[in-house]
Motif scaffolding. Structure first.
Motif, PDB file in Angstrom:
ATOM      1  N   GLU A   1       8.071  11.857 -10.306  1.00  0.00           N
ATOM      2  CA  GLU A   1       8.315  10.657 -11.108  1.00  0.00           C
ATOM      3  C   GLU A   1       9.606   9.968 -10.686  1.00  0.00           C
ATOM      4  OE1 GLU A   1       8.241  12.054 -15.095  1.00  0.00           O
ATOM      5  OE2 GLU A   1       6.059  11.778 -15.308  1.00  0.00           O
ATOM      6  N   MET A   2      10.625  10.762 -10.315  1.00  0.00           N
ATOM      7  CA  MET A   2      11.862  10.169  -9.839  1.00  0.00           C
ATOM      8  C   MET A   2      11.622   9.379  -8.546  1.00  0.00           C
ATOM      9  SD  MET A   2      15.444  12.030  -8.828  1.00  0.00           S
ATOM     10  CE  MET A   2      14.667  12.786  -7.388  1.00  0.00           C
ATOM     11  N   LEU A   3      10.804   9.947  -7.646  1.00  0.00           N
ATOM     12  CA  LEU A   3      10.448   9.218  -6.434  1.00  0.00           C
ATOM     13  C   LEU A   3       9.695   7.937  -6.779  1.00  0.00           C
ATOM     14  CD1 LEU A   3       9.286  11.918  -3.843  1.00  0.00           C
ATOM     15  CD2 LEU A   3      11.422  10.648  -3.892  1.00  0.00           C
ATOM     16  N   GLY A   4       8.808   8.032  -7.785  1.00  0.00           N
ATOM     17  CA  GLY A   4       8.069   6.836  -8.197  1.00  0.00           C
ATOM     18  C   GLY A   4       8.984   5.752  -8.743  1.00  0.00           C
ATOM     19  N   ARG A   5       9.967   6.170  -9.572  1.00  0.00           N
ATOM     20  CA  ARG A   5      10.909   5.182 -10.107  1.00  0.00           C
ATOM     21  C   ARG A   5      11.758   4.572  -9.000  1.00  0.00           C
ATOM     22  NH1 ARG A   5      11.384   9.141 -14.233  1.00  0.00           N
ATOM     23  NH2 ARG A   5      13.264   9.985 -13.237  1.00  0.00           N
ATOM     24  N   GLU A   6      12.212   5.415  -8.057  1.00  0.00           N
ATOM     25  CA  GLU A   6      12.989   4.892  -6.942  1.00  0.00           C
ATOM     26  C   GLU A   6      12.153   3.939  -6.101  1.00  0.00           C
ATOM     27  OE1 GLU A   6      16.289   5.359  -5.883  1.00  0.00           O
ATOM     28  OE2 GLU A   6      16.438   5.978  -7.969  1.00  0.00           O
ATOM     29  N   MET A   7      10.881   4.309  -5.911  1.00  0.00           N
ATOM     30  CA  MET A   7       9.984   3.447  -5.138  1.00  0.00           C
ATOM     31  C   MET A   7       9.792   2.104  -5.841  1.00  0.00           C
ATOM     32  SD  MET A   7       8.199   3.842  -2.304  1.00  0.00           S
ATOM     33  CE  MET A   7       6.809   3.092  -1.418  1.00  0.00           C
ATOM     34  N   SER A   8       9.584   2.131  -7.153  1.00  0.00           N
ATOM     35  CA  SER A   8       9.418   0.882  -7.909  1.00  0.00           C
ATOM     36  C   SER A   8      10.687   0.044  -7.861  1.00  0.00           C
ATOM     37  CB  SER A   8       9.049   1.199  -9.362  1.00  0.00           C
ATOM     38  OG  SER A   8       7.850   1.929  -9.437  1.00  0.00           O
ATOM     39  N   ARG A   9      11.849   0.714  -7.955  1.00  0.00           N
ATOM     40  CA  ARG A   9      13.111  -0.030  -7.890  1.00  0.00           C
ATOM     41  C   ARG A   9      13.285  -0.702  -6.530  1.00  0.00           C
ATOM     42  NH1 ARG A   9      17.758   0.889  -5.682  1.00  0.00           N
ATOM     43  NH2 ARG A   9      17.158   2.989  -5.056  1.00  0.00           N
ATOM     44  N   ILE A  10      12.913   0.005  -5.472  1.00  0.00           N
ATOM     45  CA  ILE A  10      13.032  -0.574  -4.137  1.00  0.00           C
ATOM     46  C   ILE A  10      12.079  -1.757  -3.973  1.00  0.00           C
ATOM     47  CG2 ILE A  10      12.597  -0.110  -1.686  1.00  0.00           C
ATOM     48  CD1 ILE A  10      13.640   2.712  -2.154  1.00  0.00           C
ATOM     49  N   ILE A  11      10.854  -1.588  -4.476  1.00  0.00           N
ATOM     50  CA  ILE A  11       9.873  -2.674  -4.337  1.00  0.00           C
ATOM     51  C   ILE A  11      10.312  -3.901  -5.121  1.00  0.00           C
ATOM     52  CG2 ILE A  11       7.504  -3.337  -4.877  1.00  0.00           C
ATOM     53  CD1 ILE A  11       6.682  -0.470  -4.281  1.00  0.00           C
ATOM     54  N   ARG A  12      10.834  -3.674  -6.350  1.00  0.00           N
ATOM     55  CA  ARG A  12      11.265  -4.818  -7.167  1.00  0.00           C
ATOM     56  C   ARG A  12      12.584  -5.405  -6.691  1.00  0.00           C
ATOM     57  NH1 ARG A  12       9.797  -1.327 -11.450  1.00  0.00           N
ATOM     58  NH2 ARG A  12      12.001  -0.923 -11.792  1.00  0.00           N
ATOM     59  N   GLY A  13      13.429  -4.576  -6.084  1.00  0.00           N
ATOM     60  CA  GLY A  13      14.757  -5.031  -5.690  1.00  0.00           C
ATOM     61  C   GLY A  13      14.852  -5.358  -4.223  1.00  0.00           C
ATOM     62  N   ASP A  14      15.471  -4.451  -3.470  1.00  0.00           N
ATOM     63  CA  ASP A  14      15.713  -4.662  -2.046  1.00  0.00           C
ATOM     64  C   ASP A  14      14.743  -3.809  -1.239  1.00  0.00           C
ATOM     65  OD1 ASP A  14      16.634  -5.182   0.430  1.00  0.00           O
ATOM     66  OD2 ASP A  14      18.610  -4.255   0.180  1.00  0.00           O
TER      67      ASP A  14
ATOM     68  N   LEU B   1       5.874   4.278   4.911  1.00  0.00           N
ATOM     69  CA  LEU B   1       5.081   3.215   4.295  1.00  0.00           C
ATOM     70  C   LEU B   1       5.941   1.982   4.019  1.00  0.00           C
ATOM     71  CD1 LEU B   1       2.421   2.244   3.022  1.00  0.00           C
ATOM     72  CD2 LEU B   1       3.116   3.351   0.901  1.00  0.00           C
ATOM     73  N   LEU B   2       7.171   2.203   3.527  1.00  0.00           N
ATOM     74  CA  LEU B   2       8.080   1.090   3.292  1.00  0.00           C
ATOM     75  C   LEU B   2       8.440   0.388   4.595  1.00  0.00           C
ATOM     76  CD1 LEU B   2      10.493   2.635   0.628  1.00  0.00           C
ATOM     77  CD2 LEU B   2       8.862   0.789   0.263  1.00  0.00           C
ATOM     78  N   ASP B   3       8.618   1.165   5.663  1.00  0.00           N
ATOM     79  CA  ASP B   3       8.913   0.557   6.967  1.00  0.00           C
ATOM     80  C   ASP B   3       7.775  -0.355   7.412  1.00  0.00           C
ATOM     81  OD1 ASP B   3      11.335   1.858   7.125  1.00  0.00           O
ATOM     82  OD2 ASP B   3      10.541   3.565   8.254  1.00  0.00           O
ATOM     83  N   GLN B   4       6.550   0.147   7.295  1.00  0.00           N
ATOM     84  CA  GLN B   4       5.410  -0.674   7.704  1.00  0.00           C
ATOM     85  C   GLN B   4       5.248  -1.900   6.807  1.00  0.00           C
ATOM     86  OE1 GLN B   4       1.925   1.772   7.912  1.00  0.00           O
ATOM     87  NE2 GLN B   4       2.719   3.083   9.550  1.00  0.00           N
ATOM     88  N   THR B   5       5.452  -1.696   5.491  1.00  0.00           N
ATOM     89  CA  THR B   5       5.333  -2.825   4.564  1.00  0.00           C
ATOM     90  C   THR B   5       6.382  -3.881   4.861  1.00  0.00           C
ATOM     91  OG1 THR B   5       4.496  -1.342   2.850  1.00  0.00           O
ATOM     92  CG2 THR B   5       5.303  -3.484   2.138  1.00  0.00           C
ATOM     93  N   GLU B   6       7.621  -3.441   5.096  1.00  0.00           N
ATOM     94  CA  GLU B   6       8.680  -4.400   5.404  1.00  0.00           C
ATOM     95  C   GLU B   6       8.392  -5.124   6.714  1.00  0.00           C
ATOM     96  OE1 GLU B   6      13.562  -4.571   5.514  1.00  0.00           O
ATOM     97  OE2 GLU B   6      12.520  -2.694   5.932  1.00  0.00           O
ATOM     98  N   SER B   7       7.857  -4.376   7.696  1.00  0.00           N
ATOM     99  CA  SER B   7       7.517  -5.011   8.963  1.00  0.00           C
ATOM    100  C   SER B   7       6.448  -6.073   8.779  1.00  0.00           C
ATOM    101  CB  SER B   7       7.046  -3.947   9.958  1.00  0.00           C
ATOM    102  OG  SER B   7       6.641  -4.531  11.174  1.00  0.00           O
ATOM    103  N   LEU B   8       5.423  -5.757   7.969  1.00  0.00           N
ATOM    104  CA  LEU B   8       4.369  -6.745   7.705  1.00  0.00           C
ATOM    105  C   LEU B   8       4.917  -7.946   6.943  1.00  0.00           C
ATOM    106  CD1 LEU B   8       1.446  -4.335   6.717  1.00  0.00           C
ATOM    107  CD2 LEU B   8       1.670  -5.648   8.828  1.00  0.00           C
TER     108      LEU B   8
END
Length: 456
Positions: free
Chosen positions: A189-202, A226-233
């Motif tokens: 869940e902590m990873l999920g919250r961090e992931m959501s914060r990254i997606i919503r923020g920077d 996954l974040l690397d690929q998403t940011e690249s796209l």
């Protein structure tokens, strides 16, 4: 608790405990069967050997010798001793401590079993015996019996201990599994919250995979990929839109200038179509400029330094600019502020941010509706920054679209046909807020929408 119990980790631990307990139980049962077989084999062999001893004593010393032997055995053996019944051909008891009639249960090969009440610590208890009958010469027969109650008692003790141990093991294992699953679930869940914060923020930030171990650490690494690929796209899509805007802006500007010259050279009655084309060109150029400006702010660093901006005066100018538009649409425009509100930033960018949000609020509010602009401190501490809230009584935006409306060119489907626009207003507002170290959030105004702009 329900979430932890339903987790994959807890279910795996519970199944493992049940399978392990069942396996241990089967192994113990097998071992008990093996040792029981050996025990009763040795047990029966000892009875046979005792019978052979009695036969030897009888052959050498007759019945009197057997009686003395039985008495000696009774005096010397205290625990787990043999019991005897010597009888003649008529069935009369001649020696021994067994009763003449004990309710024998006959087995194969001359073996019998019976139950006899014995005194133990002053109490009468039922004890099981295994016995075998053999003849002594031609005159007598003897039954040699031995109690296996101790073996039964030990077996019951072992099984009772095993059952309690297994229950305690399962209970402690489930408790430990619960806490292990809860810890694993908290990490996920902590990873999920961090992931959501990254997606919503920077989106350029990454999860700290080094802080996690095992499968959670591997999951963090996969999410970072996954974040690397998403940011690249995302960079690719933004690059395409930026390149299109940049490449088309120059020819569109030339076309606009040529249309302007044509507009001035035509008679008034024939220039209306050209004027509409000029307006379309201006709208497209404004969109291209907005896209390029958003890209410039998103690709640059956070705004540092700059001049001091009087937020109160700036918002007052924005409200004054849109008052005629609100009055024309019969919309009540309220303005609430605090004295001496200022921040560091670029005035023209902040002006454009507030103007975009206020323009949307007025545009989507029906007649007789209201729009409210409020400037206040973020908290009771006057040095904590400022919050600008622009709320309306329009149709609002459903919560499922709150994140989408900050994407470039995204428009909620009903607004595409009802109001003109290119879907860049909130994208520009968010880019300017982030550029100044602030945030833009949405809330339900019931009815309508509230846009909250926080500035440091």
């Amino acid at each position: 608790m329900q979430k932890v119990i339903g987790s994959l980790t807890f279910r795996y631990i519970a199944k493992y405990l049940l399978v392990l307990s069942a396996t241990v139980f089967l192994v113990v049962v097998g071992l008990y069967a093996f040792f029981s077989y050996n025990y009763f084999r040795d047990f029966s062999q000892s009875i046979i050997e005792e019978q052979e001893t009695l036969q030897i004593v009888y052959e050498g010393q007759s019945l009197e010798g057997v009686r003395r032997y039985l008495q000696d055995q009774r005096d010397t053996q205290i625990l787990d001793r043999f019991h005897y019944l010597v009888s003649d051909r008529a069935g009369d008891k001649m020696a021994g401590d067994l009763p003449e009639s004990a309710g024998y249960r006959e087995f194969d090969d001359g073996w019998v079993g019976f139950e006899l009440a014995l005194l133990e610590w002053g109490e009468s208890i039922e004890v099981d015996f295994l016995a075998r009958e053999v003849t002594l010469g031609d005159e007598y027969s003897v039954i040699v019996a031995r109690s296996y109650e101790q073996a039964v008692h030990q077996a019951r003790l072992v099984f009772a201990t095993l059952a309690r141990t297994m229950l305690i093991t399962i209970l402690l294992g489930l408790i430990g599994g619960y806490f292990a699953a809860a810890r694993s679930l908290r990490r996920v869940e902590m990873l999920g919250r961090e992931m959501s914060r990254i997606i919503r923020g920077d989106p350029s930030q990454r999860l700290d995979a080094s802080a996690e171990r095992g499968q959670v650490g591997e999951l963090a690494i996969i999410l970072n990929h996954l974040l690397d690929q998403t940011e690249s796209l995302m960079h690719g899509v933004r690059s395409v839109s930026d390149n299109i805007a940049h490449d088309l802006r120059t020819p569109l500007s030339r076309l606009r200038n040529q249309l302007s010259e044509l507009h001035h050279s035509l008679p008034v009655e024939k220039s209306e179509d050209v004027e509409r084309l000029l307006n379309d060109c201006d709208s497209l150029l404004a969109s291209f400029n907005a896209v390029l400006r958003i890209s410039t702010m998103e690709s640059g660093n956070r705004h540092a330094g700059g001049g001091e901006v009087d937020l109160r005066q700036l918002l007052s100018d924005v409200v004054e600019l849109y008052e005629p538009v609100a009055q024309e649409s019969e919309i009540e425009l309220d303005w609430v502020t605090v004295p001496n509100a200022s921040c560091q930033g670029e005035a023209d960018l902040l002006f454009q941010m507030f103007a975009n949000v206020l323009d949307n609020a007025i545009k989507y509010t029906q007649q007789q509706g209201s729009v409210r602009v409020e400037l206040a401190h973020n908290s009771s501490n006057e040095d904590s920054g400022y919050r600008v809230v622009i709320s309306d009584t329009g149709p609002g935006i459903s919560a499922e679209h709150w994140e989408d409306v900050f994407r470039r060119f995204y428009r909620v489907e009903p607004s595409r046909s009802s109001q003109p626009g290119h879907g860049l207003g909130l994208s520009m507002a968010q880019a300017i807020a982030h550029y100044h170290g602030g945030t833009v959030d949405l809330e339900d105004n019931q009815p309508g929408l509230r846009v909250l702009i926080n500035l440091p």
